[in-house]
Design a protein around this motif. Structure first.
Motif, PDB file in Angstrom:
ATOM      1  N   GLU A 278      65.445  -2.869  44.123  1.00  0.00           N
ATOM      2  CA  GLU A 278      66.141  -3.781  43.633  1.00  0.00           C
ATOM      3  C   GLU A 278      67.867  -3.484  43.461  1.00  0.00           C
ATOM      4  N   TYR A 289      63.981  -9.409  43.980  1.00  0.00           N
ATOM      5  CA  TYR A 289      65.169  -9.518  44.518  1.00  0.00           C
ATOM      6  C   TYR A 289      66.336  -8.722  44.656  1.00  0.00           C
ATOM      7  N   THR A 316      71.785 -14.210  40.672  1.00  0.00           N
ATOM      8  CA  THR A 316      69.855 -14.001  41.148  1.00  0.00           C
ATOM      9  C   THR A 316      69.146 -15.012  40.112  1.00  0.00           C
ATOM     10  N   ASP A 318      65.564 -17.001  39.140  1.00  0.00           N
ATOM     11  CA  ASP A 318      64.082 -16.944  39.657  1.00  0.00           C
ATOM     12  C   ASP A 318      63.726 -19.018  39.847  1.00  0.00           C
ATOM     13  N   ILE A 343      64.434 -12.637  35.903  1.00  0.00           N
ATOM     14  CA  ILE A 343      64.241 -11.759  37.025  1.00  0.00           C
ATOM     15  C   ILE A 343      63.803 -10.481  35.904  1.00  0.00           C
TER      16      ILE A 343
END
Length: 633
Positions: A278, A289, A316, A318, A343
């Motif tokens: 990550e 991610y 970023t 979901d 996320i």
């Protein structure tokens, strides 16, 4: 228009929170240590307070360290101006209430970071860290006994380390004094992980306690509607780095003088549970991610329509949650905000909270929400409650005295009143706010830092006729005339300016904290002059007005450099201590002298004009209270 303004005053509530450390003075040996009795003190405070009297003026809550407690008002403050005059009184009573239960050699301190946190023997009782077997943090420096005994805190600590796959890594640049070794190197032969993680010329720390074990000052605001809360969230996000630099109060870590003045980066690293994948150090295989920031950092997106065009940070999210929210009628901006929160994995989950009715309970949402620690927090109303939409302002460092803490609270709260009543617009690209956050943490950023700030703060105003003159808008326009960015813009709607001439320059520029707070002719009108203009048009009793003006005077002089920040004052105190060797080391005796002085200042046992300005007292003239200088002998 005026009716709407009155509604703001009566409905916009605020709720300041102060965190405290418990310290014990060993006067014979000139040592001061943190007292691990927070849980016992908290139990007594709650038993004598809210459990006995539901209207008790203070609510006491646990905090991360077993040497910490948290105090908030029993009820949120209302919207009337006179309530500004009760903030400091409540804080004083709070400090007195907690102090009354301590031993004679103990004290309640509002210091952001304890200078020798993590040094051998920094707690009472003394516990040794256990980096090898079991335990929550496995720290080389911070014993698990210093973590609050409530299972939430040790579970958070353990799960952050487990999820990350290694201990957290905190490296703070050391301040290079005359006799500081160069390079400054620490060796950890007993710990390969620490040997690899520590950096030359940096102070190394390895546990959540080095961040969450610090103290802060936070304020929650209740808005009148969701749209107002979103607007306030965005506008205050741009103010966060400015107020952080103004409130700087944490220059020391693990017994060393650092080259930063604020705790933000330390606490961000202390809860960074991102895996190597990550963090972009390895290809994505097990994780979904790449995540650019820690769970504790600045916000990643504006929430209002005004802010959408300034969302220039890659977000970023979901995607599945995002699409679900859109299908349920949630707008794009709010949907992406929530989808970004999710996320992250949950860090704690108690067995009895697994199966809940999500239609009537919000625990599952709050489990994620409450472990995304950002500069601003957008807080939906709890189910089955009359509590409204709220936003939380989170970047401030706690100050030594109740006067200072009240000053920062009143400044921010008053600023929200002005933002909402004048519909001011402080928005700049969010990437520039992130750059400001980095600058704000640097040593003496309040004096030397340059921050991106919007020049034309009225560009987003929507108003009708001259009705705003009654609210001080006429005075505001006079102030803006001092700024070359004021212009003759007529604005219709959110951020859609129709100017008589196109602006030849960008919407924002680099400014000093002094310019932003106090103003500079031809550049920016200044927040304090705008607040003063607002106050001139409010019906405020003499005592409250004098209190507010004294609070604003502190902010004004800290911004100009006439008064020191707590961080600068602490640095000067250490530098002038007779035992300091100019080697960046804070010994037990130096620490004892510093915390003793902080305690004396906090309890008004001595004056500190370089930090607080002239000493004032309330005196009564012709039946009215006002403020006057204390006459010194």
């Amino acid at each position: 228009m005026f009716g709407k303004f009155l509604r703001l005053l009566t409905e916009l509530r605020f709720y300041p929170k102060v965190e405290y450390m418990l310290v014990s003075f060993d006067h014979e040996n000139k040592r001061v240590r943190l007292v691990l009795s927070g849980e016992e003190l908290l139990e007594t405070l709650q038993e004598q307070g809210e459990r006995t009297n539901p209207n008790h003026p203070t609510l006491w809550r646990p905090e991360y360290g077993s040497y910490m407690i948290e105090g908030t008002p029993g009820q949120p403050y209302g919207g009337t101006m006179s309530e500004f005059n009760t903030v400091e009184d409540n804080m004083r009573k709070r400090r007195k209430e907690a102090t009354s239960l301590l031993k004679v050699h103990q004290a309640v301190c509002t210091i952001t970071s304890f200078p020798r946190l993590g040094c051998p023997g920094f707690t009472v009782p003394d516990f040794k860290p256990n980096p090898v077997e079991g335990g929550a943090s496995k720290s080389l420096f911070f014993p698990d006994e210093a973590i609050n005994k409530h299972p939430r805190f040790s579970t958070l600590t353990r799960n952050i380390r487990h999820r990350r796959g290694e201990k957290v890594v905190i490296n703070v640049p050391i301040f290079k004094d005359k006799n500081t070794p160069s390079p400054f190197l620490e060796t950890f032969p007993e710990d390969d992980e620490a040997a690899k993680a520590s950096k030359p010329d940096h102070i190394y720390m390895d546990a959540m306690g080095f961040g969450m074990g610090n103290c802060c000052l936070q304020v929650t605001f209740q808005a009148c509607s969701i749209s107002e809360a979103r607007y306030l969230y965005d506008q205050l996000a741009t103010i966060c780095p400015i107020v952080m630099a103004l409130s700087a109060a944490s220059p020391f870590y693990r017994g060393y003088v650092s080259d930063i003045d604020c705790r933000w980066g330390v606490i961000s690293a202390s809860v960074d549970d991102r895996t190597r994948e990550e963090r972009g150090l390895e290809p994505l295989k097990k994780n979904n991610y790449r995540i650019s920031k820690s769970r504790y950092d600045s916000i990643d997106s504006y929430l209002s329509e005004c802010g959408e065009k300034y969302n220039d940070i890659d977000l970023t999210i979901d995607k599945e949650i995002y699409q679900q929210l859109l299908r349920e009628g949630i707008d794009h901006l709010l949907a992406q905000h929530v989808a970004h929160l999710f996320i992250r994995d949950p860090l704690t989950l108690f067995e009895e909270k697994i199966h809940l009715d999500d239609a009537n309970e919000s625990d599952h949402f709050e489990n994620i929400q409450s472990t995304n620690w950002q500069t601003m927090r957008f807080k939906p109303p709890p189910p089955n409650s009359d509590i409204g939409w709220r936003v939380e302002f989170r970047p401030m460092e706690v100050q030594l005295t109740d006067f200072e803490n009240s000053a920062y609270v009143v400044f921010v709260v008053l600023l929200t009143r002005v933002i909402l009543s004048y519909k001011l617009d402080f928005l700049i690209p969010l990437s520039k706010v992130d750059e400001n956050m980095k600058v704000a943490q640097k040593r003496d950023a309040v004096l030397w830092g340059m921050f991106y700030f919007r020049k034309d703060i009225c560009k987003g105003i929507t108003f009708s006729g001259i009705s705003r003159v009654t609210l001080g808008y006429k005075q505001l326009l006079k102030l803006l005339a001092l700024s070359s960015a004021g212009g003759n813009a007529v604005v219709d709607g959110c951020g859609k300016a129709q100017n008589s001439t196109e602006l030849a320059t960008e919407e924002y520029s680099l400014m000093s904290v002094d310019t932003i707070i106090n103003g500079k002719e031809g550049v920016f009108p200044g927040l304090i002059p705008i607040l003063n203009s607002y106050l001139e048009n409010m019906e405020v009793d003499v005592d409250t007005r004098c209190s507010i003006l004294n609070y604003l005077k502190l902010i004004k002089k800290r911004a100009s450099g006439e008064l020191m920040t707590v961080a600068r004052w602490m640095r000067e105190f250490i530098a002038n201590h007779p035992d300091y060797k100019q080697d960046s080391v804070i010994t037990d005796e130096i620490n004892y002298s510093l915390i003793s002085k902080c305690n004396e200042i906090a309890n008004e046992l001595c004056e500190c004009p370089e930090l607080l300005g002239p000493a004032f007292r309330k005196v009564k003239y012709s039946g009215n209270f006002t403020w006057d200088l204390i006459h010194r002998n």
